[in-house]
Scaffold this motif. Structure first.
Motif, PDB file in Angstrom:
ATOM      1  N   SER A 247       0.824  -1.267   0.050  1.00 48.37           N
ATOM      2  CA  SER A 247       0.038   0.091  -0.127  1.00 48.37           C
ATOM      3  C   SER A 247       0.755   1.311   0.026  1.00 48.37           C
ATOM      4  N   ASP A 248       0.336   2.342  -0.403  1.00 47.38           N
ATOM      5  CA  ASP A 248       0.795   3.618  -0.153  1.00 47.38           C
ATOM      6  C   ASP A 248       0.692   4.102   0.928  1.00 47.38           C
ATOM      7  N   LEU A 249       1.750   4.908   1.667  1.00 47.64           N
ATOM      8  CA  LEU A 249       1.479   5.575   3.066  1.00 47.64           C
ATOM      9  C   LEU A 249       0.171   6.182   3.067  1.00 47.64           C
ATOM     10  N   GLU A 250      -0.273   5.686   4.303  1.00 46.34           N
ATOM     11  CA  GLU A 250      -1.612   6.223   4.779  1.00 46.34           C
ATOM     12  C   GLU A 250      -1.750   6.316   6.367  1.00 46.34           C
ATOM     13  N   ARG A 251      -2.261   7.375   6.801  1.00 44.13           N
ATOM     14  CA  ARG A 251      -2.628   7.594   8.410  1.00 44.13           C
ATOM     15  C   ARG A 251      -3.334   6.352   8.853  1.00 44.13           C
ATOM     16  N   TYR A 252      -2.829   5.703   9.764  1.00 52.43           N
ATOM     17  CA  TYR A 252      -3.256   4.273  10.418  1.00 52.43           C
ATOM     18  C   TYR A 252      -3.788   4.813  11.857  1.00 52.43           C
ATOM     19  N   PRO A 312       1.979  10.159  -5.532  1.00 53.80           N
ATOM     20  CA  PRO A 312       1.119  10.791  -6.748  1.00 53.80           C
ATOM     21  C   PRO A 312       0.274  11.759  -6.264  1.00 53.80           C
ATOM     22  N   ASP A 313      -0.109  11.861  -4.969  1.00 55.21           N
ATOM     23  CA  ASP A 313      -0.804  13.259  -4.457  1.00 55.21           C
ATOM     24  C   ASP A 313       0.045  14.367  -4.272  1.00 55.21           C
ATOM     25  N   MET A 390      13.701  11.085 -10.625  1.00 59.33           N
ATOM     26  CA  MET A 390      13.333   9.809 -11.469  1.00 59.33           C
ATOM     27  C   MET A 390      12.098   8.977 -10.832  1.00 59.33           C
ATOM     28  N   PRO A 391      11.239   8.122 -11.387  1.00 63.03           N
ATOM     29  CA  PRO A 391      10.368   7.623 -10.908  1.00 63.03           C
ATOM     30  C   PRO A 391      11.035   6.208 -10.444  1.00 63.03           C
ATOM     31  N   LEU A 392      10.501   5.560  -9.263  1.00 60.37           N
ATOM     32  CA  LEU A 392      10.977   4.430  -8.718  1.00 60.37           C
ATOM     33  C   LEU A 392      10.408   3.240  -9.442  1.00 60.37           C
ATOM     34  N   ASP A 393      11.093   2.141  -9.442  1.00 57.86           N
ATOM     35  CA  ASP A 393      10.513   0.866  -9.990  1.00 57.86           C
ATOM     36  C   ASP A 393      10.184  -0.091  -8.891  1.00 57.86           C
ATOM     37  N   LEU A 397       3.793   0.883  -6.137  1.00 59.44           N
ATOM     38  CA  LEU A 397       3.680   2.379  -5.573  1.00 59.44           C
ATOM     39  C   LEU A 397       4.052   3.100  -6.786  1.00 59.44           C
ATOM     40  N   GLN A 398       3.650   4.434  -6.790  1.00 61.51           N
ATOM     41  CA  GLN A 398       3.891   5.348  -7.764  1.00 61.51           C
ATOM     42  C   GLN A 398       4.467   6.401  -6.996  1.00 61.51           C
ATOM     43  N   TRP A 399       5.768   6.005  -6.885  1.00 58.53           N
ATOM     44  CA  TRP A 399       6.693   7.230  -5.957  1.00 58.53           C
ATOM     45  C   TRP A 399       7.684   7.466  -6.727  1.00 58.53           C
ATOM     46  N   VAL A 400       8.216   8.636  -6.749  1.00 55.96           N
ATOM     47  CA  VAL A 400       9.177   9.395  -7.436  1.00 55.96           C
ATOM     48  C   VAL A 400      10.292   9.838  -6.383  1.00 55.96           C
TER      49      VAL A 400
END
Length: 713
Positions: A247-252, A312-313, A390-393, A397-400
């Motif tokens: 999952s992407d990071l989210e407040r839990y 991505p946000d 760069m975008p990460l592979d 996750l769609q992290w840069v």
């Protein structure tokens, strides 16, 4: 006497002026062309070097974060095939038994008190605002039982992690006692925030830390609808157990609203999934990679550089360097660049920018489009930066990743080069102007009758003489020239003698290369050398031997030993640095780099021992040698201005001086660096420790090894 005719030269530009103008014109044009070419080539090279440095930092961080995620995937898949597959069925059955038992009012009261007095206040303090206790309470009997026995039993997370059995006699506690040690050790070794086991219905049938999510249902419970539900559903839909959902990071909420990343893998055997294993991944690991543990400058990011992740946000996924180093300045900068004041205050309060700090920049936009690149842009603080992005592979996750350095620092070498170039050109123009004026005045005068004499002297014939045929200034010049020639002959002879003696003496005080530079006029000479072995030896017992000697006898004794040491040093390729009355400082690999500097140094010290032993036998003395050897980086150079001394300094020198202090007995003591290189060639034994460090600041104990007397190379 006939008077000289009057000067009838026509008015006009003099030869002096023409020659001066020509010389100035040529010099200025040459300086201008050289300056332009040098500026363009130099600045282009320096800019390219700065960009290349940022690319290297970007690629390094990307490899580290991708390798961490890949390691996480392999670990969770491996664990999902093992003990988790055994634990989930037993925990599921025990969970069902608890769900059929009524919940006593005392347990409900204990759980409610924990939420109202402990968990909710901490949650509100962490994320701000008010939380609804009723919306967070368990919704199943099993959850009430488990949270009463474990979660509410002790507010200390570490105590709950250490608890195997709450003593309630339930089948769930028995299953927990059976499997908890494995998961607790995994949490402690890997640093996970938590490990969760979910059955195929979405019930959290196990939590290592026994938090408020224990016993809840991720599909219908109070914490449903978030990242944990997403990774559970992804893992449930997986067609193979060799799968990781992330999952992407989210407040839990159960983690008091902290940003959380979940990794999940289906658990089962034979192609049948019985549940899901979930790792709650700590942000400390990701932040540690992106900040290099706070060692930004050592990893090429200088005073202002940083690397960070963005989702991505357009919100950060790792902590900001500025927030860690100077929170107040960071707050002022991001607020000035458009970040809401309350958001900036929140970041300072929690010392975290993850999911709080927005990043709207060209670098992030390009990376989210799948493009890597470099360039100058404005970052989230409003600073102009040189960046590489760069975008990460990372599947799921769609992290840069962005690596940035303020242009004020990135292009500082360019500015320094430009300033130095302008100063150099200005000085060159001034010097050429003065030289042109001087040369023009000298060469336009009628001094041809001195040319032949000057040429002979220039050719080395100091016996040449010029006839003084006139009584004017030129006659005086001719006489002075003759006197000069005679004086030059006398002084040349003296200088030849003095120069030979001077060079011989100079070469005894410093290496030939340093002596040559000193003779060429350099005043500040200092060089750093790596992989140099430093030898410091003391002659033990010399004071007792020479106590009753005269000064001449004492000097002769010391010189006899030193000559033996010098011969051994020359034979083994060791460079002598300086000699004290009872000490001898030398190095190997300083002037001439040597891959076997440590071995040569050991052999040199052993030769010194033989010299001392021979002296003892010849003079019926009891001298011994105590020596210290260390290998590392040193600096050598000339110290002082009036009384110049060649010296050697650095941590390796300090440690070499300190090593013999590990023991009072004579012997050859080496550092760990020398021991590691030679332990296959010589025999050593541990000899204690010494404190290492410089400037009065200890960096800790340094192990000392002693060369055994019967050691063979």
């Amino acid at each position: 006497m006939t008077e000289a005719p009057p000067d009838r030269r026509r008015a006009g530009i003099s030869i002096l002026s023409k020659l001066l103008a020509m010389l100035l014109g040529v010099s200025l044009l040459s300086a201008l062309v050289a300056g332009i070419v040098g500026y363009r080539n130099g600045t282009d090279s320096l800019r390219a070097a700065a960009i290349e440095r940022m690319i290297e930092v970007r690629e390094s961080r990307a490899r580290e974060i991708e390798a961490y995620m890949d390691s996480l995937r392999h670990t969770i898949i491996l664990d999902s095939r093992g003990i988790a597959a055994q634990a989930i069925p037993e925990l599921h059955d025990a969970f069902r038994e608890l769900d059929e038992e009524p919940v006593p009012a005392s347990e409900q009261a204990a759980v409610r008190d924990y939420y109202e007095q402990t968990f909710v206040p901490e949650l509100e303090g962490r994320q701000g605002g008010e939380a609804d206790v009723g919306a967070l309470l368990p919704t199943s009997d099993a959850a009430w039982h488990l949270q009463a026995s474990y979660t509410a039993a002790d507010p200390d997370w570490d105590v709950r992690l250490a608890t195997n059995d709450a003593g309630d006699g339930s089948a769930w506690s028995a299953a927990n006692a059976k499997y908890h040690d494995f998961f607790r050790e995994t949490v402690e070794q890997k640093g996970y925030e938590d490990i969760l086991l979910l059955d195929d219905e979405g019930n959290v049938v196990y939590s290592a830390y026994k938090g408020v999510d224990l016993g809840t249902n991720v599909l219908t419970g109070p914490h449903s609808g978030g990242a944990l539900q997403d990774v559970f559903e992804q893992a449930e839909r997986a067609t193979s157990v060799d799968t990781m959902a992330i999952s992407d990071l989210e407040r839990y909420t159960p983690s008091e609203g902290r940003p959380t990343l979940f990794a999940a893998s289906p658990v089962g055997s034979g192609g049948q999934a019985s549940g899901v294993l979930v790792y709650q991944v700590p942000m400390d690991e990701i932040d540690g990679i992106m900040t290099s543990g706070g060692a930004w400058e050592k990893t090429g990011l200088g005073r202002t550089g940083e690397t960070y992740l963005v989702g991505p946000d357009h919100l950060m996924r790792s902590v900001s360097r500025g927030l860690l180093e100077d929170p107040e300045e960071y707050r002022d900068q991001v607020v000035a660049n458009g970040t809401p004041r309350e958001t900036a205050d929140r970041q300072v309060a929690v010392t975290g920018s993850v999911l709080l700090q927005p990043v709207e920049s060209f670098a992030v936009d390009e990376s989210l489009r799948g493009r890597s690149g470099t360039g100058v842009s404005t970052d989230y603080r409003g600073h102009e930066t040189l960046g590489a992005w760069m975008p990460l592979d990372i599947p799921g996750l769609q992290w840069v990743l962005v690596a940035e350095l303020d242009t004020s620092e990135a292009f500082e070498p360019v500015r320094d080069f430009t300033r130095n170039l302008l100063i150099s050109v200005a000085v060159l123009v001034l010097l050429v102007s003065l030289a042109s004026l001087l040369l023009a005045q000298v060469f336009v005068r009628p001094v041809r009758h001195l040319v032949s004499g000057v040429r002979e002297v220039a050719a080395g014939n100091l016996d040449a003489r010029v006839a003084a045929t006139s009584r004017d200034e030129f006659g005086e010049l001719a006489g002075a020239f003759n006197e000069m020639a005679r004086s030059l002959r006398t002084k040349a002879d003296l200088l030849d003698e003095q120069q030979g003696e001077y060079e011989r003496l100079l070469h005894t005080l410093m290496p030939e290369a340093v002596a040559r530079r000193y003779q060429d006029g350099e005043e500040t000479i200092a060089e750093s050398h790596s992989d140099v072995t430093v030898v410091y030896a003391e002659i033990v017992g010399l004071d007792d031997l020479t106590r009753d000697m005269s000064s001449d006898e004492e000097l002769e004794t010391v010189n006899l030993l030193v000559r033996g040491f010098d011969e051994a040093a020359e034979r083994l390729g060791v460079e002598k640095v300086r000699t004290l009355r009872s000490g001898y400082l030398a190095s190997c690999g300083l002037v001439v780099p040597r891959v076997d500097s440590a071995r040569r140094s050991v052999e040199f010290v052993r030769e010194m021992q033989r010299v001392v032993a021979a002296f003892d036998a010849q003079h019926d003395a009891a001298l011994r040698l105590r020596a210290g050897l260390d290998t590392g980086t040193v600096t050598s150079g000339l110290v002082g201005r009036q009384n110049v001394v060649y010296d050697l300094w650095g941590d390796a020198v300090n440690l070499a001086f300190s090593l013999p202090r590990a023991n009072d007995r004579p012997g050859v003591f080496v550092s760990a660096a020398v021991h590691d290189r030679l332990r296959d060639q010589y025999s050593f034994r541990e000899a204690g420790t010494v404190e290492s460090g410089t400037g009065g600041s200890s960096t800790g104990p340094e192990p000392v090894w002693e060369l055994e007397e019967d050691s063979r190379g």
